[in-house]
Design a protein around this motif. Structure first.
Motif, short mmCIF file in Angstrom:
data_model
loop_
_atom_site.label_atom_id
_atom_site.label_comp_id
_atom_site.label_asym_id
_atom_site.label_seq_id
_atom_site.Cartn_x
_atom_site.Cartn_y
_atom_site.Cartn_z
N ASP A 60 0.84 -1.19 0.00
CA ASP A 60 0.00 0.00 0.00
C ASP A 60 0.89 1.25 0.00
O ASP A 60 1.58 1.52 0.97
CB ASP A 60 -0.88 -0.03 1.25
CG ASP A 60 -1.83 1.16 1.30
OD1 ASP A 60 -1.64 2.09 0.50
OD2 ASP A 60 -2.74 1.14 2.14
N GLU A 61 0.88 1.97 -1.11
CA GLU A 61 1.62 3.24 -1.15
C GLU A 61 0.66 4.38 -1.41
O GLU A 61 1.02 5.39 -2.02
CB GLU A 61 2.72 3.18 -2.22
CG GLU A 61 3.75 2.13 -1.90
CD GLU A 61 4.97 2.17 -2.80
OE1 GLU A 61 5.02 3.01 -3.72
OE2 GLU A 61 5.88 1.36 -2.57
N THR A 62 -0.57 4.20 -0.96
CA THR A 62 -1.58 5.23 -1.25
C THR A 62 -1.28 6.53 -0.52
O THR A 62 -1.64 7.59 -0.99
CB THR A 62 -2.97 4.75 -0.84
OG1 THR A 62 -2.89 4.25 0.49
CG2 THR A 62 -3.47 3.66 -1.74
N GLN A 63 -0.63 6.42 0.63
CA GLN A 63 -0.47 7.63 1.43
C GLN A 63 0.47 8.65 0.81
O GLN A 63 0.22 9.84 0.89
CB GLN A 63 -0.05 7.27 2.85
CG GLN A 63 -1.28 6.79 3.61
CD GLN A 63 -0.98 6.35 5.01
OE1 GLN A 63 0.14 5.96 5.32
NE2 GLN A 63 -1.98 6.40 5.86
N PHE A 68 -1.41 1.46 -5.22
CA PHE A 68 -0.91 0.20 -4.68
C PHE A 68 0.13 -0.35 -5.64
O PHE A 68 0.05 -0.10 -6.83
CB PHE A 68 -2.03 -0.81 -4.55
CG PHE A 68 -3.10 -0.41 -3.58
CD1 PHE A 68 -2.95 -0.70 -2.24
CD2 PHE A 68 -4.24 0.25 -4.02
CE1 PHE A 68 -3.94 -0.33 -1.33
CE2 PHE A 68 -5.22 0.60 -3.11
CZ PHE A 68 -5.07 0.33 -1.77
N GLU A 91 -5.29 4.10 -6.64
CA GLU A 91 -6.18 3.92 -5.50
C GLU A 91 -7.66 4.04 -5.92
O GLU A 91 -8.52 3.33 -5.41
CB GLU A 91 -5.86 5.00 -4.47
CG GLU A 91 -6.54 4.84 -3.14
CD GLU A 91 -6.19 5.99 -2.20
OE1 GLU A 91 -5.53 6.95 -2.64
OE2 GLU A 91 -6.59 5.92 -1.04
N PRO A 94 -9.11 0.36 -8.07
CA PRO A 94 -8.27 -0.74 -7.58
C PRO A 94 -8.61 -2.09 -8.19
O PRO A 94 -9.21 -2.94 -7.56
CB PRO A 94 -8.54 -0.72 -6.07
CG PRO A 94 -9.92 -0.19 -5.94
CD PRO A 94 -10.17 0.70 -7.13
N PHE A 117 -6.40 -6.04 0.75
CA PHE A 117 -6.17 -4.70 0.21
C PHE A 117 -7.37 -4.16 -0.56
O PHE A 117 -7.39 -3.01 -0.95
CB PHE A 117 -4.96 -4.71 -0.73
CG PHE A 117 -3.65 -4.87 -0.03
CD1 PHE A 117 -2.95 -3.76 0.43
CD2 PHE A 117 -3.12 -6.12 0.19
CE1 PHE A 117 -1.73 -3.91 1.08
CE2 PHE A 117 -1.91 -6.27 0.85
CZ PHE A 117 -1.22 -5.17 1.29
N TYR A 142 -10.42 -3.67 4.94
CA TYR A 142 -9.22 -4.28 4.38
C TYR A 142 -8.04 -4.08 5.33
O TYR A 142 -7.42 -3.03 5.33
CB TYR A 142 -8.92 -3.69 3.01
CG TYR A 142 -10.10 -3.78 2.08
CD1 TYR A 142 -10.55 -5.03 1.65
CD2 TYR A 142 -10.78 -2.65 1.66
CE1 TYR A 142 -11.65 -5.14 0.82
CE2 TYR A 142 -11.87 -2.74 0.82
CZ TYR A 142 -12.31 -4.00 0.40
OH TYR A 142 -13.39 -4.10 -0.41
N ARG A 145 -4.50 -2.45 4.47
CA ARG A 145 -4.38 -1.08 3.99
C ARG A 145 -3.84 -0.20 5.11
O ARG A 145 -4.14 -0.42 6.27
CB ARG A 145 -5.76 -0.55 3.57
CG ARG A 145 -6.19 -1.06 2.22
CD ARG A 145 -7.34 -0.23 1.71
NE ARG A 145 -7.72 -0.70 0.38
CZ ARG A 145 -8.73 -0.20 -0.31
NH1 ARG A 145 -9.46 0.79 0.20
NH2 ARG A 145 -9.01 -0.65 -1.50
N LYS A 146 -3.06 0.79 4.73
CA LYS A 146 -2.49 1.66 5.76
C LYS A 146 -3.58 2.44 6.48
O LYS A 146 -3.43 2.81 7.64
CB LYS A 146 -1.49 2.64 5.13
CG LYS A 146 -0.27 1.96 4.56
CD LYS A 146 0.71 1.58 5.65
CE LYS A 146 1.87 0.79 5.05
NZ LYS A 146 2.43 -0.20 5.93
N ARG A 485 6.32 -3.01 5.14
CA ARG A 485 5.55 -4.16 4.67
C ARG A 485 6.41 -5.39 4.84
O ARG A 485 7.61 -5.36 4.54
CB ARG A 485 5.18 -3.98 3.19
CG ARG A 485 4.51 -5.19 2.54
CD ARG A 485 3.01 -5.16 2.74
NE ARG A 485 2.34 -6.17 1.93
CZ ARG A 485 1.92 -7.36 2.41
NH1 ARG A 485 2.13 -7.68 3.66
NH2 ARG A 485 1.29 -8.21 1.62
#
Ligand code: SF4
Lengths: 527, 176
Positions: A60-63, A68, A91, A94, A117, A142, A145-146, A485
């Protein structure tokens, strides 16, 4: 042929250019592709390398990036490399094209990614959940997910799991578990039986899901050592070694050869005691209790030896990042060699007991056959794969500290219980040889290590051939040095499927012995 | 019959004496602990104490040690402890693991299936409060959050002799 030739070939065949392809370490290559090319690229690597999916996971690199990342991992014995096919999934949309209808070994991973995710594999043949049982976990949460927060869980309507139905005249179902009669982990087995033989077996697992991967996150690698030892209680050392070697790679720590030999010794001790459990278990599961008692005395001997050598019967607390906490002294190695010598003697009589017994041999021969084609398609690894004629072993394939050590891989092709028993028997013998050679090499091995605190890549793969098969840890570490991760794949994750494919055609009373011959971990699979 | 007797005279003893020393163990310690355990079980449970084991999400380490106490070296059966296949036959439940959400129902049902007074012993650090798996999104942080427990055996995993020692402590305490 160099490894990049294969990348070029695939680019040509697909008439595209990959976004990038670069080696991250001398044994890892990352190939980045567009989302629409992901499926076909993976399929071509699968075909060209003749390798099943070893890992498929999301990050998860959404932040910070709003997307993703999806990684599909293949092992190449030929090039001694791990190929990572990477793609990005935005994001706000997905989904990706499912791989599993054409590459079965991706199937379980896709189901896992979907529930963890919320990434939808389009046109996937099986959309059921895997880890989060429908009865206890609501839709739409999920956990990997962060942004996941346990407090946000909506108590929505929970559903029931649908087992595949086998129907017809005279077909009945035998459901077993999750609580079994013996002292063993929980799992649910549903046999469809017509008369005596099993015609279908469906296994529902993950009763021991504890959310291990999430527990690794946002901690310093050093804090997670103990956790890696508690992922699978019978592969403590393999797991902690794989975890350490991932961290060591990322932190560019070169481990001293002497440490590696000692680690190899402990790994083989773990292999020996587990194979002894398995061999005894196979005997008792067809009602032959004497060899079982005999093998459990031998197992106890190895556990006590571990205790004497390290203070822990299951080799906990030995691996530390960059080394081991307990060096073997001269007295230790003397005790080790002496114990192995008497063990070897006992082992010879155990072997005789089994092979000389006609009834026993009759029960294990041609029982629970897993043929090579299915094993390859499903992606069976490790000991069970070697019994079906797939000669893969990370110790041989990637060498490292095993380069100077001579040992043979057992050659078995039949894929029945006997083949797996033979593999385990000869692996014990090989393990003893490996330990003896390691002890010799210890004396002359270099004990210096260099420690550079330079963060090279922020991700890397640690891998160890545990007694069941490959134990893989892919780690990603963030700027603050915390784990972002951690993806774990134990050989059990692939191999449980092998069990469900080998059962049909056998009678229900033979199932325990089939099960024991694979000897799979519940906790290592369930995470 | 005569054949069997003849055979065993000719062959002699085919088994061998198990010396705990051969498994690198101190036998006198084991015997004295075992004797005490047997006395306790004679006193409180009419010579036999039957246990049903339930794994609610352990790593397998605790199971391995529970199996070890019934191997021929420790052979806890000779002191009156046995493991049974059904909770209906059990004097006590021995529960390991932090209780995964997926196991909550099965644990409750096993508990309900056993005869009163429903003794429950937890084994291993993670069964007490989740241990290393504490506060995960999927564990219930220990068995006590699902069913009442009577006694806890600490360790990760506890060694076989320690399991026996703690059992003695359990019988001595006012848990019964
Ligand atoms: S207490 Fe330790 S050994 Fe026992 S199940 Fe928990 S983690 Fe495994």
């Amino acid at each position: 042929m160099a490894y990049n030739q294969i990348i070029k070939d695939i680019e040509k065949e697909m008439k595209i250019n990959f976004l990038s392809s670069e080696p991250a370490f001398n044994d890892e290559v990352y190939v980045k592709v567009r989302r629409e090319d992901f499926k076909n690229t993976c399929l071509l690597f699968h075909k060209k390398l003749k390798a099943p999916v070893m890992m498929l996971f999301a990050v998860d690199e959404t932040q910070n990036k709003g997307m993703f990342k999806l990684y599909c991992v293949f092992e190449s014995v030929q090039f001694k490399k791990w190929f990572f096919i990477v793609t990005e999934i935005p994001e706000n949309n997905p989904e990706y094209e499912s791989l599993s209808s054409e590459m079965y070994s991706a199937s379980l991973f896709e189901r896992e990614i979907k529930e963890m995710f919320g990434l939808e594999p389009n046109l996937s043949p099986d959309s059921r959940r895997l880890n989060l049982h429908d009865e206890v976990w609501p839709e739409g949460s999920y956990p990997l997910r962060k942004s996941f927060d346990i407090k946000d869980i909506k108590e929505s309507l929970k559903k029931e799991y649908v087992f595949r139905k086998t129907e017809g005249e005279g077909v009945f179902e035998v459901p077993v578990g999750p609580v079994h009669a013996g002292i063993i982990g929980p799992g649910h087995f549903r046999f469809s039986v017509a008369g005596e033989p099993i015609i279908n077996l469906e296994i529902r697992l993950v009763f021991t899901h504890r959310g291990v991967e999430k527990l690794f996150e946002n901690k310093l690698p050093e804090e997670c050592l103990k956790l890696s030892e508690c992922v699978s209680g019978d592969s403590v050392f393999a797991h902690s070694w794989a975890f350490c070697s991932a961290v060591e790679k990322i932190k560019v720590i070169k481990v001293a050869p002497k440490t590696n030999y000692q680690r190899a010794i402990f790994l083989e001790l773990e292999r020996i005691y587990n194979h002894l459990t398995g061999i005894g278990g196979i005997a008792v599961d067809v009602g032959f209790s004497f060899p079982h008692a005999y093998a459990s005395i031998m197992k106890e001997t190895v556990l006590s030896l571990n205790d004497k050598l390290t203070g822990s019967r299951y080799l906990k607390g030995i691996n530390i990042i960059g080394g081991i906490s307990k060096e073997l002294s001269g007295n230790d190695t003397a005790l080790l060699l002496e114990t192995l010598k008497s063990l070897k003697k006992d082992f010879e009589s155990l072997k005789k007991m089994l092979y000389a017994n006609f009834t026993f041999m009759d029960r294990v021969e041609t029982t629970g056959i897993l043929n090579k084609v299915i094993a390859q398609d499903v992606g069976i690894t490790g000991m069970a794969a070697r019994a079906s004629g797939i000669n893969r072993d990370l110790r041989k394939d990637f060498g490292a500290c095993y380069n100077k050590i001579e040992f043979n891989l057992p050659e078995q092709t039949k894929g029945d219980v006997l083949a797996r028993l033979n593999v385990r028997i000869s692996e014990i013998e090989q393990s003893i040889l490996i330990i003896q050679q390691c002890v010799l090499l210890l004396n002359s091995a270099d004990s210096s290590f260099n420690y550079e605190l330079l963060l090279g890549n922020k991700f890397g793969l640690g891998y160890v051939e545990g007694w069941r098969g490959p134990v893989l840890y892919w780690l990603k570490i963030n700027e603050a040095g915390l784990i972002d991760r951690c993806k774990i794949v134990d050989a059990s994750f692939h191999n449980w499927q092998g069990l469900s494919y080998c059962a049909p055609g056998n009678i229900v009373p033979d199932f325990p012995v089939c099960n024991k011959s694979f000897d799979l971990s519940y906790s290592g699979n369930d995470l | 019959m005569i054949e069997i007797i003849k055979n065993s005279i000719i062959k002699g003893c085919v088994t061998r004496q198990i010396k705990p020393e051969s498994a690198l163990l101190n036998s006198s310690e084991l015997e004295s602990i075992g004797k005490e355990l047997r006395n306790m079980i004679n006193k409180h449970f009419n010579r036999s104490f039957h246990i049903r084991e339930v794994d609610t999400g352990s790593c397998g380490g605790c199971e391995s040690e529970i199996i070890a106490i019934s191997n021929p070296v420790y052979d806890i059966q000779r002191f009156g402890v046995d493991f049974v296949a059904s909770p209906r036959h059990a004097d006590a439940l021995l529960v390991t693991g932090p209780v995964s959400k997926n196991m909550e129902l099965a644990l409750k049902r096993t508990y309900e299936a056993m005869p009163k007074p429903n003794l429950v012993i937890t084994l291993g650090d993670c069964a007490l409060n989740g241990g290393i798996f504490k506060d995960s999104y999927y564990t219930l942080n220990g068995v006590k959050n699902v069913i009442p427990i009577n006694f806890h055996i600490p360790g990760c995993p506890p060694k076989p002799l320690d399991i026996m020692r703690y059992m003695i402590k359990f019988f001595k305490g006012d848990n019964l």
